[in-house]
Design an enzyme around this catalytic site. Sequence first.
Site, PDB file in Angstrom:
ATOM      1  CD  GLU A   1      -2.821  -1.286   2.345  1.00  0.00           C
ATOM      2  OE1 GLU A   1      -4.047  -1.374   2.190  1.00  0.00           O
ATOM      3  OE2 GLU A   1      -2.269  -1.302   3.468  1.00  0.00           O
TER       4      GLU A   1
ATOM      5  CD  GLU B   1      -3.473  -6.206   3.977  1.00  0.00           C
ATOM      6  OE1 GLU B   1      -2.765  -5.191   4.076  1.00  0.00           O
ATOM      7  OE2 GLU B   1      -3.467  -6.936   2.943  1.00  0.00           O
TER       8      GLU B   1
END
Length: 258
Positions: free
Chosen positions: A112, A132
């Site tokens: 990210e 995640e």
Amino acid sequence: MPSETSILLEQLGAVAIVTLNRPEQRNAFDAPMCAQMRQTIDQIEADPSVLCTVLQANGPAFCAGMDLKAFLAGDADRILFGEYGFAGFVKRKRTKPVIAAVDGAALAGGFELMLACDMVIAGKSAKFGLPESKLGLVAAGGGAIRLGQRVPKVIANEILLTGRMFGADEALQWGLVNQVVPDGNALAAAMEMAEQIANNAPLSLRASLALTDLASSQIEPALWEENDRQMEMISTTRDAQEGPAAFVEKRAPVWGGR
């Protein structure tokens, strides 16, 4: 420059080099490291002598994302929801371009962080991914938002829902990186690109970056609002504690769906 050493800053001509410096933790971000990153970018943005930034990392990994031990210790709010979002960076509106020089793994928040940069040079063996879902969390540092904007929906769904890692050649194929170079050469290639940028007119650079950001800037506030709502909901669940705990304890997670 921040007084601690989790983030290093140096300047070569008009190019700033920011180095992630927690190699023993695979450059995972805890709250103090987020604060240092925020302060470092503040300094770069305020310095008229800097026209471009290269973001690199010490150690074999670029960035493993959030420090899961810090998350389990109750530091989630400061890591994820502090000013400018994860790493003090992913939500930030900048006036100067940042090039990520990625050698090693850029996973979860590390990926990210890379997606929040303006250009990316990757080493041949670099690995990327948003695991995640394997941890009971969600890619709320801009991963789900930015991946959905940049690659076909079916590819974004595959990456997000399987949590699998993929390599530099796939990232290049999908337009997630600018160049793939031999391992160990990402910094040199990023510096070459940064120097080309820094030779150009400062006001033109600023205006061009603002224009390329314009389309996403019109819709991102609403996306971030829903993004944060989802992460706040997920982060308080039992599964969100179980996933990181299982990872730290090197065991398979036992999901409860709650």
